[in-house]
Design an enzyme around this catalytic site. Structure first.
Site, PDB file in Angstrom:
ATOM      1  N   TYR A  47       7.083  10.101  -5.077  1.00 26.57           N
ATOM      2  CA  TYR A  47       6.285   9.373  -4.076  1.00 26.57           C
ATOM      3  C   TYR A  47       6.940   9.496  -2.695  1.00 26.57           C
ATOM      4  O   TYR A  47       6.274   9.859  -1.713  1.00 26.57           O
ATOM      5  CB  TYR A  47       6.157   7.911  -4.497  1.00 26.57           C
ATOM      6  CG  TYR A  47       5.197   7.113  -3.638  1.00 26.57           C
ATOM      7  CD1 TYR A  47       3.829   7.378  -3.648  1.00 26.57           C
ATOM      8  CD2 TYR A  47       5.660   6.087  -2.815  1.00 26.57           C
ATOM      9  CE1 TYR A  47       2.950   6.646  -2.866  1.00 26.57           C
ATOM     10  CE2 TYR A  47       4.780   5.342  -2.035  1.00 26.57           C
ATOM     11  CZ  TYR A  47       3.427   5.628  -2.068  1.00 26.57           C
ATOM     12  OH  TYR A  47       2.553   4.902  -1.277  1.00 26.57           O
ATOM     13  N   SER A  78       3.434   5.602   4.307  1.00 24.75           N
ATOM     14  CA  SER A  78       4.113   4.546   3.555  1.00 24.75           C
ATOM     15  C   SER A  78       5.513   4.380   4.110  1.00 24.75           C
ATOM     16  O   SER A  78       6.094   5.342   4.640  1.00 24.75           O
ATOM     17  CB  SER A  78       4.198   4.964   2.087  1.00 24.75           C
ATOM     18  OG  SER A  78       5.009   4.059   1.370  1.00 24.75           O
TER      19      SER A  78
HETATM   20  O1  NJP Z   1      -4.127   2.457  -4.341  1.00 21.16           O
HETATM   21  P1  NJP Z   1      -5.209   2.540  -5.483  1.00 21.16           P
HETATM   22  P2  NJP Z   1      -4.167   2.051  -2.795  1.00 21.16           P
HETATM   23  N1  NJP Z   1      -8.012  13.000  -6.138  1.00 21.16           N
HETATM   24  O2  NJP Z   1      -4.462   2.975  -6.680  1.00 21.16           O
HETATM   25  C1  NJP Z   1      -7.485   7.981  -5.491  1.00 21.16           C
HETATM   26  C2  NJP Z   1      -1.013   4.154   0.183  1.00 21.16           C
HETATM   27  N2  NJP Z   1      -0.135   2.977   0.206  1.00 21.16           N
HETATM   28  O3  NJP Z   1      -5.529   1.741  -2.328  1.00 21.16           O
HETATM   29  O4  NJP Z   1      -9.389   9.544  -8.268  1.00 21.16           O
HETATM   30  C3  NJP Z   1      -8.776  12.122  -5.482  1.00 21.16           C
HETATM   31  O5  NJP Z   1      -6.015   1.302  -5.551  1.00 21.16           O
HETATM   32  C4  NJP Z   1      -7.937   6.989  -6.545  1.00 21.16           C
HETATM   33  O6  NJP Z   1      -9.199   7.396  -7.080  1.00 21.16           O
HETATM   34  P3  NJP Z   1      -9.436   8.082  -8.537  1.00 21.16           P
HETATM   35  C5  NJP Z   1      -0.994   4.923  -1.107  1.00 21.16           C
HETATM   36  O7  NJP Z   1       0.124   5.770  -1.218  1.00 21.16           O
HETATM   37  C6  NJP Z   1      -0.405   1.908  -0.583  1.00 21.16           C
HETATM   38  O8  NJP Z   1      -3.107   1.075  -2.593  1.00 21.16           O
HETATM   39  O9  NJP Z   1     -10.775   7.599  -8.889  1.00 21.16           O
HETATM   40  N3  NJP Z   1      -8.507  10.826  -5.371  1.00 21.16           N
HETATM   41  C7  NJP Z   1      -8.101   5.739  -5.731  1.00 21.16           C
HETATM   42  O10 NJP Z   1      -9.368   5.706  -5.119  1.00 21.16           O
HETATM   43  C8  NJP Z   1      -2.304   5.700  -0.996  1.00 21.16           C
HETATM   44  O11 NJP Z   1      -2.097   6.864  -0.238  1.00 21.16           O
HETATM   45  C9  NJP Z   1       0.453   0.803  -0.555  1.00 21.16           C
HETATM   46  O12 NJP Z   1      -8.326   7.602  -9.427  1.00 21.16           O
HETATM   47  C10 NJP Z   1      -7.396  10.387  -5.984  1.00 21.16           C
HETATM   48  C11 NJP Z   1      -7.024   5.879  -4.659  1.00 21.16           C
HETATM   49  O13 NJP Z   1      -6.611   7.260  -4.647  1.00 21.16           O
HETATM   50  C12 NJP Z   1      -3.201   4.751  -0.215  1.00 21.16           C
HETATM   51  O14 NJP Z   1      -2.354   3.750   0.333  1.00 21.16           O
HETATM   52  C13 NJP Z   1       1.574   0.823   0.274  1.00 21.16           C
HETATM   53  C14 NJP Z   1      -6.540  11.237  -6.679  1.00 21.16           C
HETATM   54  C15 NJP Z   1      -5.815   5.027  -4.975  1.00 21.16           C
HETATM   55  O15 NJP Z   1      -6.206   3.701  -4.983  1.00 21.16           O
HETATM   56  C16 NJP Z   1      -4.261   4.070  -1.063  1.00 21.16           C
HETATM   57  O16 NJP Z   1      -3.653   3.425  -2.165  1.00 21.16           O
HETATM   58  C17 NJP Z   1       1.813   1.928   1.065  1.00 21.16           C
HETATM   59  C18 NJP Z   1      -6.890  12.603  -6.751  1.00 21.16           C
HETATM   60  N4  NJP Z   1      -6.148  13.491  -7.416  1.00 21.16           N
HETATM   61  C19 NJP Z   1       0.958   3.000   1.027  1.00 21.16           C
HETATM   62  N5  NJP Z   1      -5.509  10.501  -7.161  1.00 21.16           N
HETATM   63  C20 NJP Z   1       0.212  -0.403  -1.395  1.00 21.16           C
HETATM   64  N6  NJP Z   1      -0.907  -0.486  -2.137  1.00 21.16           N
HETATM   65  O17 NJP Z   1       1.045  -1.319  -1.378  1.00 21.16           O
HETATM   66  C21 NJP Z   1      -5.721   9.235  -6.782  1.00 21.16           C
HETATM   67  O18 NJP Z   1       2.896   1.912   1.886  1.00 21.16           O
HETATM   68  N7  NJP Z   1      -6.850   9.154  -6.064  1.00 21.16           N
END
Ligand code: NJP
Length: 250
Positions: free
Chosen positions: A153, A140
Site C-alpha cells: 500500500y 494517502s
Molecule cells: O475504500 P473502499 P475507500 N478496479 O474499500 C474499488 C484511499 N484512502 O473508499 O472494484 C476498479 O470502500 C472498489 O470497487 P470494487 C484509498 O487508498 C482511504 O476508503 O467493486 N475498482 C471500491 O469502489 C483509495 O484509493 C482511506 O471492489 C477497484 C473502491 O475501490 C480511496 O481512498 C485513507 C479495484 C474502494 O472502496 C478509496 O478508498 C486514505 C479495481 N481493481 C486513503 N480495486 C480510508 N478509507 O481511511 C478496488 O489515506 N476498487
C-alpha cells in the site's frame, strides 16, 4: 465553485466509500458522472438511484484496455470528459514484507499505481484535445510514511503521488489541473479491513476517529473549482484544519 453543470466526471472505485459519495455529490452539483468499479451490480444500483446524469461502466483499473473503454464510454455518452477522480484502491495484502505473497503484492501495485496511470493515460489525450480538464488522485498519508504490514500500500501510494506530480509537470501547460488529495482516515470498507488485520496503530483507531466519506467528496468538488488553483501540482491533506475551513467542513 459548487456547480458542475455541463461537466462530465469519471470516478474510479465508485461502488462504495469515497468514490460512491463523490459520484453522488458531483451529480448533485450538476455533473454527468460515470461510475466505474468491478462490482457491476453496485455501480448499476447507485447510478440508477442518481438518475439520468449517471452511467455505470464496470471496469477493473488494473487493466488498461478496460480503463480506456470507460473513458471512451464517457466521451460517447456525455460528449467529453472534464474530470477524472483516480480513487480506486486496495489496502490488501496486509502482511509483513518478509512473509508477503509476491503475486498479491504485485496486484496491489497493478491497482493502486498502474490503475492511476491507466486513468491518466486514457484521459489526458482527451482532455488535452479539449483544452483542459481536472485530474485528482486519491493519495494517502501512507504515500509518505511507512507503516508495518503495508509495504504494498505504502509503495503503491508513494508511486501514485509521484505520478500525479509527473502528470502536473507535463499537463499544466496544456490546461490540465492535476492534484492529489490525502483524505485522512475515512469510515469505509477499507478501514474495516484495516481494523480486522490488527496490524499497526491505524488498526487500533476508534471508529469515531474516522471522517465520513462525504467529507472527501465535498473536498473533491471544491478542488474542481478555481479556488483550488493555488494548489495545482500539490497534494492536499484533509487533516489540515485550514483546508477543512476553506471547503466548508468543520
Ligand atoms: O475504500 P473502499 P475507500 N478496479 O474499500 C474499488 C484511499 N484512502 O473508499 O472494484 C476498479 O470502500 C472498489 O470497487 P470494487 C484509498 O487508498 C482511504 O476508503 O467493486 N475498482 C471500491 O469502489 C483509495 O484509493 C482511506 O471492489 C477497484 C473502491 O475501490 C480511496 O481512498 C485513507 C479495484 C474502494 O472502496 C478509496 O478508498 C486514505 C479495481 N481493481 C486513503 N480495486 C480510508 N478509507 O481511511 C478496488 O489515506 N476498487
Amino acid at each position: 465553485m459548487k456547480d458542475l453543470t455541463g461537466k462530465t466526471a469519471l470516478i474510479t472505485g465508485a461502488s462504495r466509500g469515497i468514490g460512491e459519495a463523490t459520484a453522488r455529490r458531483f451529480a448533485e452539483a450538476g455533473a454527468n458522472v460515470v461510475l466505474t468499479a468491478r462490482s457491476a451490480d453496485d455501480i448499476a444500483r447507485i447510478a440508477d438511484e442518481i438518475g439520468d446524469k449517471a452511467s455505470a461502466f464496470p471496469c477493473d483499473v488494473s487493466r488498461y484496455d478496460a480503463v480506456k473503454r470507460a473513458v471512451d464510454h464517457a466521451v460517447e455518452r456525455f460528449g467529453g470528459l472534464d474530470i477524472l477522480i483516480g480513487n480506486a484502491g486496495v489496502v490488501e495484502p496486509i502482511s509483513l514484507l518478509s512473509e508477503s505473497d509476491p503475486d498479491a503484492w504485485g496486484h496491489a501495485i497493478d491497482i493502486n499505481l498502474k490503475g492511476v496511470y491507466h486513468g491518466m493515460r486514457a484521459a489526458m489525450p482527451v482532455m488535452q484535445a479539449a483544452g483542459g480538464g481536472t485530474i485528482i488522485t486519491i493519495s494517502s498519508g501512507a504515500a509518505h510514511n511507512a507503516l508495518e504490514g503495508w509495504s504494498a500500500y505504502c509503495a503503491s501510494k508513494a508511486g501514485a503521488a509521484m505520478l500525479t506530480k509527473a502528470a502536473h509537470t507535463e499537463g499544466a501547460g496544456e490546461g490540465l489541473r492535476v492534484m492529489g488529495l490525502s483524505p485522512g482516515t475515512v469510515a469505509t470498507q477499507m478501514q474495516r479491513e484495516i481494523k480486522a488485520s490488527g496490524i499497526n496503530p491505524v488498526s487500533e483507531l476508534d471508529w469515531s476517529a474516522h471522517i465520513p466519506p462525504e467529507w472527501p467528496a465535498e473536498t473533491l468538488l471544491w478542488m474542481c473549482g478555481a479556488e483550488a488553483d493555488a494548489y495545482l501540482g500539490q497534494e492536499l491533506a484533509l487533516r489540515d484544519e485550514g483546508l477543512r475551513k476553506k471547503v466548508g467542513l468543520s
